[in-house]
Design an enzyme around this catalytic site. Structure first.
Site, PDB file in Angstrom:
ATOM      1  N   ASP A 196       1.189   4.378   0.634  1.00  0.00           N
ATOM      2  CA  ASP A 196       1.502   3.167  -0.376  1.00  0.00           C
ATOM      3  C   ASP A 196      -0.091   2.988  -1.021  1.00  0.00           C
ATOM      4  O   ASP A 196      -0.302   4.490  -2.419  1.00  0.00           O
ATOM      5  CB  ASP A 196       1.943   2.383   0.080  1.00  0.00           C
ATOM      6  CG  ASP A 196       2.533   0.737   0.120  1.00  0.00           C
ATOM      7  OD1 ASP A 196       2.184   0.212  -1.174  1.00  0.00           O
ATOM      8  OD2 ASP A 196       4.014   1.280   0.168  1.00  0.00           O
ATOM      9  N   HIS A 214       0.050  -4.242  -1.983  1.00  0.00           N
ATOM     10  CA  HIS A 214       1.228  -4.032  -1.012  1.00  0.00           C
ATOM     11  C   HIS A 214       0.976  -3.256   0.237  1.00  0.00           C
ATOM     12  O   HIS A 214       1.675  -3.488   1.362  1.00  0.00           O
ATOM     13  CB  HIS A 214       2.588  -2.456  -2.580  1.00  0.00           C
ATOM     14  CG  HIS A 214       3.665  -2.632  -2.312  1.00  0.00           C
ATOM     15  ND1 HIS A 214       4.057  -1.594  -1.172  1.00  0.00           N
ATOM     16  CD2 HIS A 214       5.062  -2.955  -1.808  1.00  0.00           C
ATOM     17  CE1 HIS A 214       5.464  -1.466  -1.356  1.00  0.00           C
ATOM     18  NE2 HIS A 214       5.636  -2.949  -1.204  1.00  0.00           N
ATOM     19  N   SER A 270      10.883  -3.690   1.434  1.00  0.00           N
ATOM     20  CA  SER A 270      10.015  -2.718   1.587  1.00  0.00           C
ATOM     21  C   SER A 270       8.617  -3.160   2.805  1.00  0.00           C
ATOM     22  O   SER A 270       8.104  -2.951   3.436  1.00  0.00           O
ATOM     23  CB  SER A 270       8.674  -3.268   0.262  1.00  0.00           C
ATOM     24  OG  SER A 270       8.877  -2.305  -0.408  1.00  0.00           O
TER      25      SER A 270
END
Length: 644
Positions: free
Chosen positions: A191, A260, A440
Site C-alpha cells: 500500500d 491509507h 479498501s
C-alpha cells in the site's frame, strides 16, 4: 469539501483527535472517461515476451535463494537482453530495461502520452517476440467514498458478535478464544506505507511492525526525495492545488493525504488489549509494510514488484525478503479487466504458487469487477453495511468470495470503520484515529481472519483458506425495501451469492474450520503428452495431536485418465493427450475432519525456439511488412486530414 455528516471527533481520552475524511461519491461515467484520458501518461511499457525466461514455471513461484536465486537472476538478465534487442529492432522509444512482476519493463527516458504512446504500444505489439503489452500507468488507490476503540456504540462495531442491530459483525471475541494470532505468521500490507510513529503500530523490537521495503521508483510521486529503499514510512500522498496543475499529476485532483496503509495496518494488527487506541484483528502476528504508492497512486510495475517482494520472490536490485508473507492485503483498484492485463495475472499466479494468499478489495464504483478483483486465485471481498446490505459504493460480481464490513455513511460514526491514521493534511503530523468507509477496508478483515487461521494451521494453502472462509460465512440477509444486487449504480441492495460471494465473513467459524488437516500437493507443471506423472500429496499434514487416516485422489477435469494407487499419498496417472488436467486429493484425519485441495497439470508439446529478437526469417519479415503497412496507413490517414 467535507460533508457535515462526515466529521466526528474522538473523545479527549484518545492520544489525538481523529479527523474524518469526507464521503467521496463515485464519479459520473462521463467524468470517469475524462479522467482516464487525462491520466493516459505512461512512464514505460510492461511487455510479456513469448517464452519469457522470468515467467518459467520452475522459477515463478519459488521463494528462491542461493543457486536458485542465481538461476532467476540469470533468467532476468536474459529477459533484459531480449528486451534491449527488441527495443532497437522495433524502433521503440529509448529507455532502460528491467522487470515488472514476472515480466519485462521498458522504462522510457521521458513519459509518453496520446499518439506517441499509442505508436509505441502498436510497434511493440507487432513484434513477433511479444505476447502482450500494456502501458506502465498510475494505478490509483481505491477512492474512499468516504478506539475510543473497541467499545460500542461508536467504536469497532465490525469486530463484535453479530446481533439484531449489527448483522455484519465479524464475531471476533469468540474467535479470540481459540487464537489471538501467532508471531510466526506474517501479513503484508502492499500500500502507501505506514507511520511507524503511531503508538498502536510499534516497530519490531517494541512491537510487531517489520521494517519492510519502499518500492516506489518514481521521484515525482514518491514524496520522500528518493526511489526504492529500505524505509516504507508513509511521507503522505496528498496532492496540493499546485501539484494538480503539473503535467506529472495530470488527472489527479487536489486531496489531503490518505494514510491509507496506516489505516489498514491498524485494522489487521493494531496493538490490542493495551488500554489504548483501537483493537487489531490479530494480536500477535507480524505486519510487513511494502510501500508501492505515493501521490496519485502506484505505478503498475511498482505494484507488481511489491507483490513479488512481499511473497519472498526475487525482485531485481532488491534484497531478498527474509520475512515472506503468507497473507498479502492489496486494496487497489483498476480501470481494466484482469483478462486485459496478463502481467497482473502472471504475478498473482506466481505469488499464489509461492504459498501467499492475495486478498483484494472489490472496488468502490458500484459496478462490475475490474483488476485485480476479477483476477483468478485472489480472494475478492465486497463491502456490506452494518445491517448486512451491500454498501452503496461496493462493486460486485461472480469473482467475489464473500463480503465483510466496509463502513457506510448513513449512521455517521456508528456505521463507519475506525482505525489508525495521522492528523497531517499533506505531510505527517500527530498520530490520530480516523473513521473511513470503502472496500479498501473490507478486504483487511478477511486478511486478518486468514492470519488467525494460519496461526492455528500454518499448512493451509491460499485456496484452502479461501474455501474454508467461504464455507464458514453466514448467509446474506434480505432487508425489506431493497432490491437484489446486480444492477450497476443501484446503491444499497440485498446481496446474493452471485454478486457478493457465499455470505458474510464470520471469524469464529473460519478459525474453527482451520483445525482440519491440510492437503499439500507437489506442483505438476507442463509435460509432454504420454508422460506418466506422480500425484504427490505425501507432504499433507494433520494438526498436532492428530493423524491422517485416509487419502483419495480423483480426476476433476480434462480428458479421462486412469489414476492408479488412488488411495495412497502418491498416485500416478498418464497425461495421454495435449490438454489441461486437474486432480483433487481429499484427506481425513482420525477425528473425521476433512481437507481437500487440487493440482493442475498440462500436457503440451515443447514450444519452438524463440526468434532471435525478430531479426530475420519469415516471422521477422512478416513483422517488418506489418510495421511498414501500419506506417503507410498512418501516413495516408494524416494526408487525408490535411486542410485543403
Amino acid at each position: 469539501m467535507q460533508s457535515p455528516r462526515s466529521r466526528r471527533w474522538l473523545p479527549a481520552s484518545f492520544l489525538c483527535a481523529a479527523a474524518l475524511v469526507g464521503v467521496l461519491a463515485p464519479l459520473p461515467a462521463a467524468v470517469q472517461a475524462q479522467v482516464l484520458v487525462a491520466k493516459g501518461e505512461a512512464t514505460g511499457l510492461i511487455i510479456g515476451l513469448k517464452n519469457s525466461p522470468t515467467a518459467d514455471e520452475t522459477l515463478m513461484g519459488a521463494r528462491v535463494a542461493g543457486r536458485e536465486r542465481a538461476q532467476w537472476e540469470n533468467a532476468a538478465r536474459q529477459g533484459r537482453e531480449r528486451l534491449t534487442r527488441l527495443m532497437k529492432n522495433a524502433g521503440l522509444p529509448q529507455g532502460t530495461v528491467g522487470e515488472a512482476g514476472n515480466d519485462q519493463l521498458l522504462r522510457f527516458d521521458r513519459p509518453l502520452r496520446g499518439e506517441a504512446l499509442a505508436n509505441a504500444v502498436r510497434r511493440a505489439r507487432l513484434h513477433p517476440d511479444v505476447a502482450w503489452v500494456e502501458p506502465d500507468v498510475l494505478v490509483p488507490r481505491l477512492a474512499v467514498p468516504d478506539d475510543p476503540g473497541f467499545a460500542l456504540p461508536t467504536g469497532q462495531w465490525h469486530l463484535q458478535a453479530p446481533d439484531v442491530g449489527n448483522l455484519a459483525g465479524l464475531n471476533l471475541p469468540s474467535a479470540w478464544d481459540d487464537t489471538k494470532g501467532s508471531a510466526s505468521v506474517v501479513v503484508a500490507v502492499v500500500d502507501s506505507g505506514i507511520r511507524f510513529d503511531h503508538p498502536d503500530l510499534p516497530v519490531l523490537g517494541a512491537g510487531r511492525m517489520l521494517l519492510g521495503r519502499d518500492l516506489v521508483s518514481e521521484l515525482s510521486i514518491s514524496n520522500d526525495g528518493d526511489g526504492r529503499d529500505a524505509d516504507p514510512s508513509d511521507p503522505g500522498d496528498g496532492v496540493s492545488a499546485f501539484d494538480a496543475t503539473q503535467p506529472e499529476f495530470a488527472g489527479c485532483n487536489a486531496a489531503n493525504s490518505s494514510w491509507h496503509g496506516t489505516f489498514i495496518a491498524g485494522q489487521i494488527g493494531a496493538a490490542t488489549n493495551n488500554a489504548s487506541g483501537v483493537s487489531g484483528l490479530n494480536w500477535n502476528s507480524k505486519i510487513l509494510p511494502v510501500r508501492v504508492s505515493g501521490k496519485c497512486g502506484a505505478r503498475l510495475s511498482d505494484l507488481l514488484d511489491g507483490l513479488r517482494w512481499a511473497a519472498g520472490l526475487p525482485v531485481s536490485g532488491q534484497p531478498t525478503n527474509t520475512n515472506p508473507a503468507k497473507v498479502i492485503n492489496l486494496s487497489f483498484g483498476g480501470d481494466r479487466t484482469c483478462a486485459e492485463s496478463p502481467g497482473y495475472q502472471s504475478t498473482i499466479d506466481a505469488v499464489t504458487y509461492a504459498g501467499s494468499l492475495v486478498v483484494v478489495a472489490a472496488g468502490n464504483q458500484d459496478r462490475g469487477l475490474t483488476r485485480p478483483a476479477d483476477c483468478r486465485r485472489v480472494m475478492t471481498v465486497a463491502s456490506v453495511r452494518r445491517d448486512g446490505a451491500k454498501a452503496d459504493y461496493s462493486n460486485f460480481g461472480s469473482n467475489v468470495a464473500l463480503a465483510a464490513p466496509g463502513g457506510s455513511a448513513e449512521g455517521g460514526a456508528s456505521t463507519y470503520l475506525l482505525s489508525t491514521s495521522n492528523a497531517g493534511t499533506m505531510g505527517p503530523a500527530a498520530p490520530a484515529y480516523e473513521y473511513k468507509q470503502g472496500t479498501s477496508f473490507a478486504a483487511p478483515q478477511a486478511a486478518g481472519v486468514a492470519s488467525l487461521m494460519l496461526s492455528i494451521n500454518p499448512f493451509l494453502s491460499p485456496r484452502q483458506l479461501i474455501e474454508r472462509m467461504k464455507v464458514g460465512a453466514r448467509a446474506h440477509v434480505a432487508l425489506g425495501g431493497l432490491p437484489a444486487c446486480g444492477t450497476p449504480g443501484a446503491g444499497p441492495c440485498n446481496c446474493t451469492t452471485a454478486t457478493c460471494g457465499t455470505g458474510m465473513l464470520d471469524a469464529h467459524t473460519s478459525v474453527q474450520l482451520a483445525t482440519g488437516p491440510a492437503v499439500v500437493i507437489k506442483p505438476l507443471g507442463t509435460v509432454e503428452p504420454g508422460t506418466v506423472i506422480t500425484l504427490d500429496g505425501s507432504q499433507s499434514v494433520a494438526i498436532p495431536g492428530r493423524s491422517i487416516v485416509s487419502y483419495q485422489w480423483v480426476q476433476v477435469s480434462g480428458p479421462p485418465v486412469a489414476v492408479t494407487a488412488d488411495q495412497t499419498p502418491s498416485a500416478k496417472a498418464t497425461l495421454v493427450t495435449e490438454a489441461t488436467y486437474e486432480f483433487s486429493l481429499t484427506i481425513v484425519d482420525n477425528l473425521g475432519r476433512r481437507g481437500e485441495d487440487r493440482v493442475v497439470g498440462i500436457a503440451a508439446m515443447p514450444a519452438p525456439p524463440a526468434g532471435g529478437g525478430g531479426g530475420g526469417g519469415s516471422t521477422g519479415q512478416l513483422w517488418g511488412l506489418s510495421l511498414w503497412a501500419w506506417v503507410l496507413a498512418v501516413a495516408l490517414s494524416q494526408r487525408r486530414r490535411r486542410p485543403r
